[in-house]
Scaffold this motif. Sequence first.
Motif, short mmCIF file in Angstrom:
data_model
loop_
_atom_site.label_atom_id
_atom_site.label_comp_id
_atom_site.label_asym_id
_atom_site.label_seq_id
_atom_site.Cartn_x
_atom_site.Cartn_y
_atom_site.Cartn_z
N SER A 196 10.12 -33.97 -20.62
CA SER A 196 8.89 -34.58 -20.99
C SER A 196 9.11 -35.35 -22.34
CB SER A 196 7.94 -33.42 -21.20
OG SER A 196 7.37 -32.65 -20.02
N LEU A 197 9.95 -34.60 -23.25
CA LEU A 197 10.16 -34.94 -24.37
C LEU A 197 10.91 -36.42 -24.38
CD1 LEU A 197 11.39 -31.91 -26.24
CD2 LEU A 197 9.30 -33.09 -26.24
N ALA A 198 11.85 -36.34 -23.36
CA ALA A 198 12.57 -37.61 -22.88
C ALA A 198 11.85 -38.80 -22.42
CB ALA A 198 13.88 -37.30 -21.65
N ALA A 199 10.78 -38.57 -21.66
CA ALA A 199 9.97 -39.42 -20.96
C ALA A 199 8.99 -40.16 -22.31
CB ALA A 199 9.04 -38.83 -20.22
N ALA A 200 8.64 -39.29 -23.11
CA ALA A 200 7.95 -39.80 -24.37
C ALA A 200 8.71 -40.72 -25.20
CB ALA A 200 7.51 -38.58 -25.13
N SER A 201 10.06 -40.26 -25.39
CA SER A 201 11.03 -41.13 -26.23
C SER A 201 10.80 -42.67 -25.47
CB SER A 201 12.35 -40.55 -26.43
OG SER A 201 13.20 -41.19 -26.95
N LEU A 202 11.20 -42.61 -24.03
CA LEU A 202 11.39 -43.72 -23.44
C LEU A 202 10.09 -44.46 -23.50
CD1 LEU A 202 13.22 -42.83 -20.10
CD2 LEU A 202 13.98 -44.04 -21.91
N ARG A 203 8.64 -43.82 -23.50
CA ARG A 203 7.70 -44.53 -23.56
C ARG A 203 7.59 -45.30 -24.95
NH1 ARG A 203 2.46 -43.62 -20.92
NH2 ARG A 203 3.21 -42.91 -18.95
N GLN A 204 8.05 -44.71 -26.05
CA GLN A 204 8.38 -45.19 -27.41
C GLN A 204 9.07 -46.66 -27.45
OE1 GLN A 204 9.48 -41.95 -29.84
NE2 GLN A 204 7.57 -41.62 -30.53
N LEU A 205 9.82 -46.81 -26.45
CA LEU A 205 10.85 -47.98 -26.30
C LEU A 205 10.11 -48.87 -25.65
CD1 LEU A 205 14.24 -46.36 -25.52
CD2 LEU A 205 13.38 -47.30 -27.80
N GLY A 206 8.87 -48.71 -25.07
CA GLY A 206 8.22 -49.46 -24.59
C GLY A 206 8.06 -49.37 -22.75
N LEU A 207 8.91 -48.47 -22.50
CA LEU A 207 8.63 -48.18 -20.79
C LEU A 207 7.50 -47.38 -20.71
CD1 LEU A 207 12.60 -47.29 -20.98
CD2 LEU A 207 11.29 -49.06 -19.43
N HIS A 208 6.32 -48.03 -20.42
CA HIS A 208 5.02 -47.52 -20.68
C HIS A 208 4.70 -46.70 -19.29
CE1 HIS A 208 3.22 -50.57 -17.94
NE2 HIS A 208 3.99 -51.43 -18.54
N ARG A 209 5.45 -46.77 -18.25
CA ARG A 209 5.35 -46.13 -17.06
C ARG A 209 6.24 -44.89 -16.94
NH1 ARG A 209 5.75 -49.61 -12.12
NH2 ARG A 209 4.57 -47.89 -11.09
N ALA A 210 7.10 -44.56 -18.12
CA ALA A 210 7.96 -43.41 -18.03
C ALA A 210 7.00 -42.03 -17.93
CB ALA A 210 8.89 -43.67 -19.39
N THR A 211 7.56 -41.39 -17.08
CA THR A 211 6.97 -39.76 -17.03
C THR A 211 8.34 -38.85 -16.73
OG1 THR A 211 5.04 -38.78 -16.17
CG2 THR A 211 6.36 -40.12 -14.64
N ASP A 212 7.47 -37.57 -16.16
CA ASP A 212 8.81 -36.74 -15.79
C ASP A 212 8.35 -35.79 -14.65
OD1 ASP A 212 7.01 -35.01 -17.49
OD2 ASP A 212 8.56 -33.58 -17.71
N LEU A 213 9.03 -35.19 -14.12
CA LEU A 213 8.84 -34.60 -12.84
C LEU A 213 8.55 -33.11 -13.19
CD1 LEU A 213 9.07 -33.94 -9.81
CD2 LEU A 213 11.48 -33.13 -10.36
N VAL A 214 7.27 -32.68 -12.89
CA VAL A 214 6.60 -31.30 -13.23
C VAL A 214 7.73 -30.19 -12.62
CG1 VAL A 214 4.61 -29.46 -12.87
CG2 VAL A 214 4.33 -31.81 -13.27
N GLY A 215 8.18 -29.33 -13.48
CA GLY A 215 9.07 -28.17 -12.84
C GLY A 215 10.57 -28.65 -12.62
N GLY A 216 10.87 -29.88 -13.03
CA GLY A 216 12.17 -30.54 -12.95
C GLY A 216 12.95 -30.20 -11.55
N PHE A 217 14.16 -30.25 -11.85
CA PHE A 217 14.97 -30.32 -10.61
C PHE A 217 14.77 -29.01 -9.67
CE2 PHE A 217 18.80 -28.43 -8.11
CZ PHE A 217 19.08 -29.71 -7.30
N GLN A 218 14.50 -27.62 -10.46
CA GLN A 218 14.13 -26.61 -9.73
C GLN A 218 13.09 -26.69 -8.82
OE1 GLN A 218 16.50 -24.27 -9.44
NE2 GLN A 218 17.58 -25.26 -11.00
N ALA A 219 11.98 -27.32 -9.25
CA ALA A 219 10.77 -27.68 -8.38
C ALA A 219 11.17 -28.60 -7.24
CB ALA A 219 9.78 -28.24 -8.98
N TRP A 220 12.02 -29.39 -7.62
CA TRP A 220 12.35 -30.38 -6.42
C TRP A 220 13.11 -29.43 -5.21
CZ3 TRP A 220 12.48 -35.77 -5.81
CH2 TRP A 220 13.34 -36.16 -4.81
N ARG A 221 14.22 -28.77 -5.72
CA ARG A 221 14.69 -27.98 -4.87
C ARG A 221 13.89 -26.93 -4.05
NH1 ARG A 221 19.87 -24.64 -6.53
NH2 ARG A 221 18.35 -23.63 -7.94
N ALA A 222 12.93 -26.32 -4.90
CA ALA A 222 11.90 -25.32 -4.09
C ALA A 222 10.95 -25.95 -3.34
CB ALA A 222 11.10 -24.66 -5.53
#
Length: 135
Positions: free
Chosen positions: A100-126
């Motif tokens: 979440s923090l990383a996606a917000a940082s990318l947005r500050q660089l102008g990547l306005h569609r940057a976001t993140d995965l709820v629950g991260g890799f563990q949610a992906w695997r689950a």
Amino acid sequence: MSTRDHAPVSIDDHLERVRSGLDRVEAPDAHAAAGSGDALLVDIRYAALRERDGLIPGALVVERNELEWRLDPQGSHRLPEAEGHDLRVVVICNEGYASSLAAASLRQLGLHRATDLVGGFQAWRAAGLPVTPAP
């Protein structure tokens, strides 16, 4: 203005504020978006976690400390995938906090569609989505 001029904020409050500006995605939606070419999945987990848990097929692995330099479309150290500010980036960490923090940082660089995965890799695997062993 120095940092002493600002009231301290807890990481939980900061994270909540950051997430309020993101259109966070669930694992099945991230999988579908990547499969359709609508999103670039970016795995920022450190090497030990990737080795332990595996990789998401097709995800671009970029260490967290290099993320902004590699994905800034105007940067001299950008990766070829960082083709423009309209790129939809879904950042993936282990459990969905640092991403979440990383996606917000990318947005500050102008990547306005940057976001993140709820629950991260563990949610992906689950969710039973594809994972391959790390080489």
